[in-house]
Design an enzyme around this catalytic site. Structure first.
Site, PDB file in Angstrom:
ATOM      1  N   LYS A   1       8.151  10.396  18.203  1.00 51.28           N
ATOM      2  CA  LYS A   1       7.096  11.079  17.695  1.00 51.28           C
ATOM      3  C   LYS A   1       7.141  12.752  17.939  1.00 51.28           C
ATOM      4  CE  LYS A   1       3.995   7.424  17.117  1.00 51.28           C
ATOM      5  NZ  LYS A   1       3.042   6.624  17.816  1.00 51.28           N
TER       6      LYS A   1
ATOM      7  N   GLN B   1      -1.672   6.236  21.908  1.00 51.38           N
ATOM      8  CA  GLN B   1      -0.765   5.265  21.582  1.00 51.38           C
ATOM      9  C   GLN B   1      -1.347   3.828  22.014  1.00 51.38           C
ATOM     10  OE1 GLN B   1       2.185   5.508  20.187  1.00 51.38           O
ATOM     11  NE2 GLN B   1       2.530   3.234  20.483  1.00 51.38           N
TER      12      GLN B   1
ATOM     13  N   ASP C   1      -4.224   8.785  12.920  1.00 54.20           N
ATOM     14  CA  ASP C   1      -4.214   7.153  12.895  1.00 54.20           C
ATOM     15  C   ASP C   1      -4.793   6.632  11.946  1.00 54.20           C
ATOM     16  OD1 ASP C   1      -1.755   6.050  14.410  1.00 54.20           O
ATOM     17  OD2 ASP C   1      -3.070   5.922  16.143  1.00 54.20           O
TER      18      ASP C   1
HETATM   19  N1  GUN Z   1       1.276   1.266  18.248  1.00 52.21           N
HETATM   20  C1  GUN Z   1       1.937   0.635  17.594  1.00 52.21           C
HETATM   21  N2  GUN Z   1       2.185   1.457  16.187  1.00 52.21           N
HETATM   22  C2  GUN Z   1       0.970   2.393  16.541  1.00 52.21           C
HETATM   23  C3  GUN Z   1       0.450   3.251  15.654  1.00 52.21           C
HETATM   24  O1  GUN Z   1       0.702   3.373  14.640  1.00 52.21           O
HETATM   25  N3  GUN Z   1      -0.555   4.078  16.168  1.00 52.21           N
HETATM   26  C4  GUN Z   1      -0.966   4.056  17.412  1.00 52.21           C
HETATM   27  N4  GUN Z   1      -1.893   4.598  17.918  1.00 52.21           N
HETATM   28  N5  GUN Z   1      -0.441   2.874  18.401  1.00 52.21           N
HETATM   29  C5  GUN Z   1       0.685   2.344  17.957  1.00 52.21           C
END
Ligand code: GUN
Length: 310
Positions: free
Chosen positions: A54, A98, A121
């Site tokens: 990211k 996350q 998100d």
């Molecule tokens: N963990 C796995 N996929 C995601 C996601 O799309 N967003 C977040 N915040 N955590 C994740």
């Protein structure tokens, strides 16, 4: 019949390039640099890889990236204090915590603490509820990626029979809502559903998001169906090596499906690309700028909080 393999790598790269173009335009015209803050608690190896991706891709798109790494034993109060600080920070337009969080932290109250305008998100109840109500909302990135990949095969999903297997807050539930917005007919299946093979057989569009390696078999599919595999499962092979497989038995499905996403190289590539889109849209909405256009298809996917109710 040859099955079309949907190349998430190429489509995600195209999307990232469009985002980078729009970011440079927004910078030039409005002096606005979209900023994304990612919070990682603990040291789960898979999460560390995702967060690193990211960070790199955010910077490559010309946006500001802010990384916060907190120890596993951080208190709920300390984590909430960081989120409150990011909510107030004018250079931060997107906040992503996350998941999964280490045990002991309350995920629901952490998500609730994020400013819905910065919730890239799409997990805050305000955004999840708006999406379910058919109103404009920031929507979760993986489901957005699934819709985009589907649209490379079917520009319109109107009237198609779709099945979503899995009902998580991160994927299954929001994906159902996005499919409804696209005027598909949607079946939601889950661990308690009866006769899953029969339900899948009716579907023109199959979305597998359960986290069970190769659960969906080739014989379940309607010939010509489009299969979007959200699963990323690491399985142990005979010689102690590990291999990534999806929720769909790929080589079986390849014999029956009209189009299919591979694992890796399918949906996984799209999640971060869609996160960049959400961050750009959130930044423009917060700054009260016109809605940017990150258009990959003639029929644009409904990103961002600007979309009107329908
Ligand atoms: N963990 C796995 N996929 C995601 C996601 O799309 N967003 C977040 N915040 N955590 C994740």
């Amino acid at each position: 019949m040859t099955t079309h393999i949907i190349d998430g790598k190429i489509i995600a790269a195209e999307l990232r390039a469009r985002v980078a173009d729009e970011v440079s335009r927004v910078k030039r015209e409005y002096n606005l640099v979209p900023g994304l803050a990612v919070v990682l608690v603990g040291n789960d190896p898979a999460s560390e890889v995702y967060v690193r991706n990211k960070h790199t891709q955010t910077q490559t798109a010309g946006m500001a990236s802010f990384e916060y790494k907190l120890p596993t034993d951080v208190s709920q109060a300390e984590l909430l204090a960081l989120i409150a600080k990011l909510n107030r920070d004018p250079v931060v337009h997107g906040i992503l915590v996350q998941l999964p969080l280490p045990v002991g932290l309350n995920t629901e109250s952490v998500i609730n603490a994020i400013d819905p305008a910065k919730d890239v998100d799409g997990l805050h109840p305000n955004n999840a509820g708006r999406l379910a109500g058919g109103f404009s909302a920031l929507s979760p990135c993986t489901p957005l990626g699934c819709i985009m990949l589907t649209k490379t095969v079917h520009p319109s999903l109107e009237g198609m029979n779709a099945i979503v297997i899995g009902r998580s807050n991160l994927v299954g539930r929001p994906l159902v809502q996005l499919l409804l917005n696209e005027n598909a007919t949607v079946t939601i299946a889950h661990s308690r559903s009866r006769d899953l093979p029969k339900l899948v057989k009716r579907a023109d569009l199959v979305y597998a998001a359960v986290g069970k390696p190769e659960m969906v078999r080739g014989t379940w599919l309607k010939p010509g169906a489009t299969v979007i595999d959200v699963g990323i499962n690491r399985i142990l092979e005979e010689h102690g090596k590990t291999r990534l497989v999806g929720d769909v038995a790929y080589s079986e499905a390849l014999q029956v499906a009209g189009a299919i996403t591979p694992v890796p190289g399918g949906v996984g590539q799209m999640t971060v690309a869609c996160l960049l889109v959400n961050t750009l849209y959130a930044a423009c909405a917060i700054a009260a700028l016109p809605k940017p256009t990150v258009q990959v298809f003639a029929d644009e996917v409904n990103f961002g909080p600007h979309r009107g109710a329908r």
